[in-house]
Write a protein that holds these residues in place. Structure first.
Motif, PDB file in Angstrom:
ATOM      1  N   TRP A  36       0.843  -1.210   0.000  1.00  0.00           N
ATOM      2  CA  TRP A  36       0.000   0.000   0.000  1.00  0.00           C
ATOM      3  C   TRP A  36       0.871   1.249   0.000  1.00  0.00           C
ATOM      4  O   TRP A  36       0.700   2.146  -0.839  1.00  0.00           O
ATOM      5  N   TYR A  37       1.820   1.304   0.952  1.00  0.00           N
ATOM      6  CA  TYR A  37       2.652   2.499   1.059  1.00  0.00           C
ATOM      7  C   TYR A  37       3.704   2.568  -0.039  1.00  0.00           C
ATOM      8  O   TYR A  37       4.139   3.669  -0.415  1.00  0.00           O
ATOM      9  N   CYS A  39       3.071   1.742  -3.163  1.00  0.00           N
ATOM     10  CA  CYS A  39       2.318   2.328  -4.280  1.00  0.00           C
ATOM     11  C   CYS A  39       1.964   3.789  -4.001  1.00  0.00           C
ATOM     12  O   CYS A  39       1.915   4.607  -4.922  1.00  0.00           O
ATOM     13  N   LEU A  40       1.713   4.114  -2.741  1.00  0.00           N
ATOM     14  CA  LEU A  40       1.281   5.464  -2.393  1.00  0.00           C
ATOM     15  C   LEU A  40       2.445   6.459  -2.418  1.00  0.00           C
ATOM     16  O   LEU A  40       2.322   7.561  -2.976  1.00  0.00           O
ATOM     17  N   VAL A  50      -5.937   0.189  -3.329  1.00  0.00           N
ATOM     18  CA  VAL A  50      -6.591  -0.966  -2.720  1.00  0.00           C
ATOM     19  C   VAL A  50      -6.101  -2.270  -3.340  1.00  0.00           C
ATOM     20  O   VAL A  50      -5.909  -3.281  -2.645  1.00  0.00           O
ATOM     21  N   ALA A  53      -3.206  -3.975  -1.612  1.00  0.00           N
ATOM     22  CA  ALA A  53      -3.409  -4.595  -0.298  1.00  0.00           C
ATOM     23  C   ALA A  53      -4.234  -5.881  -0.374  1.00  0.00           C
ATOM     24  O   ALA A  53      -4.144  -6.722   0.517  1.00  0.00           O
ATOM     25  N   GLU A 145      -0.394  -2.055  -9.215  1.00  0.00           N
ATOM     26  CA  GLU A 145      -0.661  -2.269  -7.788  1.00  0.00           C
ATOM     27  C   GLU A 145      -0.831  -3.749  -7.461  1.00  0.00           C
ATOM     28  O   GLU A 145      -0.302  -4.236  -6.448  1.00  0.00           O
ATOM     29  N   GLY A 149       1.567  -5.879  -4.951  1.00  0.00           N
ATOM     30  CA  GLY A 149       0.996  -6.600  -3.806  1.00  0.00           C
ATOM     31  C   GLY A 149       1.289  -8.080  -3.869  1.00  0.00           C
ATOM     32  O   GLY A 149       1.649  -8.704  -2.852  1.00  0.00           O
TER      33      GLY A 149
END
Length: 349
Positions: A36-37, A39-40, A50, A53, A145, A149
Motif C-alpha cells: 500500500w505504502y 504504491c502510495l 486498494v 493490499a 498495484e 501486492g
C-alpha cells in the motif's frame, strides 16, 4: 492431554492459542501495508491503492509456503481481466449491453484459466472493476498495484513469522493419538460387554487425520522456499510415526466397522436381548493390548513388549475361533500388528 478437548467421533486438531493467531494476523497486516505504502509513496499509482493490499487477504493462507502458486494464478487473472475490461470499453463504451459482454467474457476467462478445477475468479473481478471505473490510467494503475501486492506476498510472506511444519505435524499427531486412545477405549469397553459398538457421529474424520497430517508435512517441506523450516534432529521419528498412524488408521476403522455390524438376526421388540457375542468378548483383551502398543509407538516409545502380548492374545483368539467371520473380525487388529512390526524395524528418520 492438558488444554485440549478431544472428541473421538469428530475431527481432531491441535489446539491454537493466542500466539497461533497473532503471527498470521501480523503477517497479513505487514503484507497489506507494505505494498500500500510502496504504491502510495514510491510509485504514486493512486491515492488509495486498494489493489495492492488485496493480495495479502486473498492469497495468504495457513500454508504460507504455497503462496507463489496462487499468486501467479491471481496475477495472470489480473492481466487477463485488465485486457478484457480495456478491450470492451474501447469497442463498446456506450452500449448498454457492454456490461453483459464483460460478464460473459469474464466468466469464460475465469473457467479457461481454472487451476486444479477451481475457476480463476480474479479475471471476472478485475474485468468488472475496470469496466466500472472508466478513468484514464486506472487499468495500468490496477495492474501495477496488483503486481506489487502479489510480489510482496510471495517474497515477504514466507519470511515473516514462518510456521514450523514439523512442530505443527507433531502437535497434530499428538492430538490424533489422544483421540485414538479414547476411541479404542470405547471399542474395548464395548467388546468387553460382548455387544456391538454404537456408531459415532462423523467417525471417518478421526481415521483420515493422519493421512492429512502426512500429506501436509510432505507438501510444506518438499518445496524450495526462501527460508526453509528448521528440521528436527536426525534421530526424530516424526515421519515414521506419521506413516504408522496413516497405515493403521484404515485397519482400525475396519475393526470399528466390523464390531458395529456384528449383530444377530433382527429381533422383535418383545424378544429377549441377544446373548453376548463370545468372539467379541474374547477380542477385548486383544484390542486393549493393541491399543497400548500403538499408543506407545505413536508417542515414540518402545512398543515391542506390548506388541508381543497383543500378538499372543490374537494367536489364542485365532486358534479358538478360526471361522471366516471371526477372521474378518480380527483382520483390523492383525493388520495393525503387522504395521507395528514394520515400524519397529524402520530406522529413525
Amino acid at each position: 492431554m492438558p488444554g485440549m478437548s478431544v472428541s473421538a467421533g469428530k475431527r481432531v486438531v491441535a489446539p491454537i492459542g493466542l500466539a497461533g493467531w497473532v503471527a498470521p494476523a501480523a503477517r497479513l497486516v505487514v503484507c497489506a501495508a507494505v505494498p500500500w505504502y510502496l504504491c502510495l509513496w514510491w510509485f504514486g499509482t493512486s491515492t488509495a491503492p486498494v489493489a495492492a493490499a488485496l493480495p495479502s487477504v486473498l492469497i495468504l493462507r495457513d500454508d504460507v509456503f504455497a503462496a507463489p502458486r496462487p499468486a501467479l494464478q491471481r496475477l495472470l487473472g489480473v492481466v487477463v481481466g485488465v485486457v478484457l475490461g480495456v478491450t470492451v470499453l474501447h469497442w463498446l463504451p456506450a452500449v448498454p449491453a457492454s456490461f453483459l459482454v464483460v460478464l460473459v467474457c469474464g466468466c469464460a476467462g475465469m473457467y479457461l484459466l481454472r487451476h486444479e478445477g477451481a475457476p480463476n475468479q480474479q479475471v471476472l473481478i478485475t474485468a468488472v472493476m475496470i469496466y466500472a471505473t472508466p478513468t484514464p490510467g486506472y487499468p495500468l494503475a490496477r495492474l501495477v498495484e496488483s503486481a506489487i501486492g502479489i510480489a510482496v506476498v510471495t517474497l515477504l510472506g514466507p519470511l515473516l513469522w514462518p510456521p514450523n511444519p514439523y512442530r505443527e505435524a507433531a502437535g497434530g499427531l499428538e492430538a490424533y493419538r489422544t483421540g485414538l486412545r479414547a476411541r479404542l477405549e470405547q471399542i474395548a469397553a464395548g467388546a468387553a460387554s460382548g455387544r456391538t459398538v454404537p456408531t459415532r457421529p462423523d467417525p471417518f474424520a478421526l481415521w483420515h487425520r493422519p493421512h492429512e497430517l502426512l500429506v501436509t508435512l510432505e507438501r510444506r517441506t518438499g518445496r524450495t522456499v526462501l527460508l526453509p523450516p528448521r528440521r528436527p534432529p536426525a534421530a526424530d521419528t516424526l515421519r515414521p510415526r506419521l506413516r504408522l498412524a496413516a497405515r493403521t488408521a484404515p485397519a482400525l476403522l475396519l475393526l470399528a466397522r466390523e464390531l458395529e455390524v456384528r449383530e444377530t438376526a433382527p429381533r422383535s421388540p418383545a424378544a429377549a436381548p441377544a446373548p453376548a457375542d463370545a468372539a467379541v468378548l474374547a477380542l477385548a483383551p486383544v484390542v486393549e493390548a493393541t491399543a497400548r502398543a500403538l499408543d506407545a509407538a505413536l508417542g515414540g516409545e518402545d512398543c515391542a513388549a506390548d506388541l508381543r502380548v497383543a500378538r499372543d492374545l490374537a494367536a489364542e483368539h485365532r486358534a479358538a475361533r478360526p471361522g471366516r467371520a471371526d477372521t474378518v473380525l480380527r483382520a483390523g487388529l492383525e493388520l495393525t500388528h503387522e504395521a507395528l512390526t514394520d515400524h519397529l524395524a524402520t530406522p529413525a528418520a
